[in-house]
Enzyme design. Structure first.
Site, PDB file in Angstrom:
ATOM      1  N   TYR A 146       0.810  -1.213   0.000  1.00 42.94           N
ATOM      2  CA  TYR A 146       0.000   0.000   0.000  1.00 42.94           C
ATOM      3  C   TYR A 146       0.844   1.264   0.000  1.00 42.94           C
ATOM      4  O   TYR A 146       0.406   2.307  -0.462  1.00 42.94           O
ATOM      5  CB  TYR A 146      -0.908   0.027   1.244  1.00 42.94           C
ATOM      6  CG  TYR A 146      -2.177  -0.754   1.101  1.00 42.94           C
ATOM      7  CD1 TYR A 146      -2.144  -2.129   0.948  1.00 42.94           C
ATOM      8  CD2 TYR A 146      -3.414  -0.116   1.141  1.00 42.94           C
ATOM      9  CE1 TYR A 146      -3.310  -2.860   0.840  1.00 42.94           C
ATOM     10  CE2 TYR A 146      -4.586  -0.829   1.040  1.00 42.94           C
ATOM     11  CZ  TYR A 146      -4.530  -2.200   0.884  1.00 42.94           C
ATOM     12  OH  TYR A 146      -5.694  -2.910   0.778  1.00 42.94           O
ATOM     13  N   LYS A 195       3.652 -15.392   2.947  1.00 46.26           N
ATOM     14  CA  LYS A 195       3.894 -16.173   1.726  1.00 46.26           C
ATOM     15  C   LYS A 195       5.403 -16.424   1.685  1.00 46.26           C
ATOM     16  O   LYS A 195       6.107 -16.036   0.736  1.00 46.26           O
ATOM     17  CB  LYS A 195       3.379 -15.377   0.504  1.00 46.26           C
ATOM     18  CG  LYS A 195       3.384 -16.150  -0.807  1.00 46.26           C
ATOM     19  CD  LYS A 195       2.384 -17.285  -0.880  1.00 46.26           C
ATOM     20  CE  LYS A 195       2.545 -18.065  -2.172  1.00 46.26           C
ATOM     21  NZ  LYS A 195       1.720 -19.309  -2.186  1.00 46.26           N
ATOM     22  N   ASP A 227      -2.301 -18.596   0.996  1.00 48.13           N
ATOM     23  CA  ASP A 227      -3.267 -19.324   0.158  1.00 48.13           C
ATOM     24  C   ASP A 227      -3.974 -20.404   0.987  1.00 48.13           C
ATOM     25  O   ASP A 227      -5.198 -20.574   0.913  1.00 48.13           O
ATOM     26  CB  ASP A 227      -2.601 -19.913  -1.097  1.00 48.13           C
ATOM     27  CG  ASP A 227      -1.282 -20.625  -0.824  1.00 48.13           C
ATOM     28  OD1 ASP A 227      -0.786 -20.574   0.316  1.00 48.13           O
ATOM     29  OD2 ASP A 227      -0.732 -21.241  -1.762  1.00 48.13           O
ATOM     30  N   ASP A 251      -6.038  -7.156   4.155  1.00 43.13           N
ATOM     31  CA  ASP A 251      -7.176  -6.547   3.453  1.00 43.13           C
ATOM     32  C   ASP A 251      -8.053  -7.642   2.858  1.00 43.13           C
ATOM     33  O   ASP A 251      -9.275  -7.651   3.035  1.00 43.13           O
ATOM     34  CB  ASP A 251      -6.658  -5.623   2.341  1.00 43.13           C
ATOM     35  CG  ASP A 251      -7.795  -5.010   1.548  1.00 43.13           C
ATOM     36  OD1 ASP A 251      -8.757  -4.538   2.177  1.00 43.13           O
ATOM     37  OD2 ASP A 251      -7.734  -5.026   0.299  1.00 43.13           O
ATOM     38  N   ASP A 255     -11.946  -9.322   4.501  1.00 43.07           N
ATOM     39  CA  ASP A 255     -13.256  -9.369   3.822  1.00 43.07           C
ATOM     40  C   ASP A 255     -13.816 -10.790   3.860  1.00 43.07           C
ATOM     41  O   ASP A 255     -15.016 -10.998   4.051  1.00 43.07           O
ATOM     42  CB  ASP A 255     -13.144  -8.911   2.358  1.00 43.07           C
ATOM     43  CG  ASP A 255     -13.391  -7.413   2.197  1.00 43.07           C
ATOM     44  OD1 ASP A 255     -13.201  -6.667   3.179  1.00 43.07           O
ATOM     45  OD2 ASP A 255     -13.763  -6.983   1.078  1.00 43.07           O
TER      46      ASP A 255
HETATM   47  C1  IPM Z   1     -10.250  -1.540   3.948  1.00 38.11           C
HETATM   48  C2  IPM Z   1     -10.517  -0.963   2.587  1.00 38.11           C
HETATM   49  C3  IPM Z   1      -9.373  -0.030   2.209  1.00 38.11           C
HETATM   50  C4  IPM Z   1      -8.107  -0.847   2.211  1.00 38.11           C
HETATM   51  C5  IPM Z   1      -9.569   0.703   0.872  1.00 38.11           C
HETATM   52  C6  IPM Z   1     -10.847   1.496   0.869  1.00 38.11           C
HETATM   53  C7  IPM Z   1      -8.394   1.566   0.518  1.00 38.11           C
HETATM   54  O1  IPM Z   1     -10.672  -1.979   1.651  1.00 38.11           O
HETATM   55  O2  IPM Z   1     -10.191  -0.759   4.914  1.00 38.11           O
HETATM   56  O3  IPM Z   1     -10.104  -2.757   4.054  1.00 38.11           O
HETATM   57  O4  IPM Z   1      -7.779  -1.501   1.204  1.00 38.11           O
HETATM   58  O5  IPM Z   1      -7.408  -0.838   3.221  1.00 38.11           O
HETATM   59 MG    MG Z   2     -10.649  -3.924   2.466  1.00 37.87          MG
END
Ligand code: IPM
Ligand code: MG
Length: 360
Positions: A146, A195, A227, A251, A255
């Site tokens: 990032y 990884k 993975d 990240d 999710d």
């Molecule tokens: C998160 C989001 C952010 C990230 C985006 C919006 C830049 O996906 O907070 O997980 O990738 O960190």
């Molecule tokens: Mg995210």
């Protein structure tokens, strides 16, 4: 107690979900005699609309002048919003990355647990869901891909894009320490995800994590390749307690960890530095498709406000009160659309906020 809270309502469903969390905080103030002062801070697309940039120096100063910041969500529809015609460093997300960096928020805590009331909304196999899970992802937030050098250029007539994944040992050590510290108060297990079979940054990550673990003899450390971790999260999520991982892996996996709880609208998060300051936000995005419809799930934001009370203000009882209120609302079968199923009471965003307040 008196505290000053910065409010980044942001874009999409952000303003609606922040409203509900604020409602809950107001209720806590009433109940416990605290006084919270709020300052609105523009960030993301709404800041672009007013100032032409997603994050101004004034916004950073306002955040620094607060005891903690509560955020909704930022960004719009990436294919239709005019914000995405701007260069990458001027888009809404750049505001979020900018504030994380400016405030040194290197530790991102994303707890993911399956409420037994939501096990039918869990997309996993019933046998797996029935076992339940309760994990906390400790994601490194200010390093890695990032924030490494990036560019796109023409190399001998071929468009070439480069992103750099870099970590130094200090960056790894401080996040590893956070993971072990939090594991002490949980089930005493850290799974560090990397990884290391391919990446140098992961090999250093593994080595430094091993070093840090020597100071925590009571905490079990295991390493897992990313993975495999993605697979284990859907196969046997109950095995995880604290997951420690770098920015990009965190990240993606967070999710996944959110979705298996039944809805990404359930997951709070805290982004912390070495002080008591923190930025608290739901793990989900701005969901522009449902913005303004009063149907978004505000629970992740409400739970983020509870994390703020716990980590930044040391108001443990009040934080527990909010967590328990959410639990009680779920037990009563009250659900926003994303977690609703036949036979339960379907409510709007604001009704969900009211229901949580009623339990406090
Ligand atoms: C998160 C989001 C952010 C990230 C985006 C919006 C830049 O996906 O907070 O997980 O990738 O960190
Ligand atoms: Mg995210």
């Amino acid at each position: 107690m008196n505290y000053k809270i910065g409010l980044i309502r942001g874009d999409g469903i952000g303003p609606e979900i922040v409203n509900e969390a604020k409602k809950v905080l107001d209720r806590i103030c009433e109940k416990y005699g605290h006084s919270f002062e709020y300052e609105d801070i523009l960030m993301g697309g709404c800041s672009i609309d007013v100032h032409g940039v997603p994050l101004t120096d004034g916004a950073i100063e306002a955040a620094k002048g607060s005891d903690a910041v509560l955020m909704g969500s930022i960004g719009g529809n990436t294919s239709t919003s005019p914000w995405y015609k701007l260069p990458p460093d001027k888009r809404p997300e750049a505001g979020l990355l900018g504030i994380r960096k400016a405030l040194g928020l290197f530790a991102n805590l994303r707890p993911s647990k399956l409420y037994k009331e939501l096990s039918s909304a869990c997309p996993l196999r019933k046998e797996t869901a029935d076992k339940g899970f309760d994990m906390l992802i400790m994601r490194e937030l200010t390093g890695g891909l990032y924030f490494g050098d990036r560019y796109t250029k023409d190399v001998n007539g071929v468009r070439t894009a480069v992103d750099t994944l870099s970590y130094n040992e200090d960056e790894i050590r401080r996040i590893a320490v956070k993971a072990f510290e939090v594991a002490k108060k949980r089930r005493k297990k850290v799974t560090s995800i990397d990884k290391a079979n391919v990446l140098d940054s992961s090999r250093l990550w593994r080595a430094v994590t091993e070093e840090v673990s020597k100071d925590y003899p009571d905490i079990a450390l295991e390493h897992m390749l990313v993975d495999n971790a993605a697979m284990q999260l859907v196969k046997d999520p109950g095995q995880f307690d604290v997951i420690l991982t770098e920015n990009m892996f965190g990240d993606i996996l967070s999710d996944e960890a959110a979705e298996i709880t039944g809805s990404i609208g359930m997951l709070p998060s805290a982004s912390l530095n070495e002080t008591k300051f923190g930025l608290y936000e739901p793990s989900g995005g701005s969901a522009p498709d449902i913005a303004g419809k009063n149907i978004a799930n505000p629970i992740a934001t409400i739970l983020s406000a509870a994390m703020m009370l716990r980590f930044s203000f040391d108001l443990t009882e009040e934080a527990d009160r909010i967590d328990n209120a959410v639990q009680a609302v779920l037990s009563k079968g009250i659900r926003t659309g994303d977690i609703w199923s036949e036979g339960l009471r379907r409510v709007s965003t604001s009704e969900m906020g009211d229901a949580v307040c009623d339990e406090i």
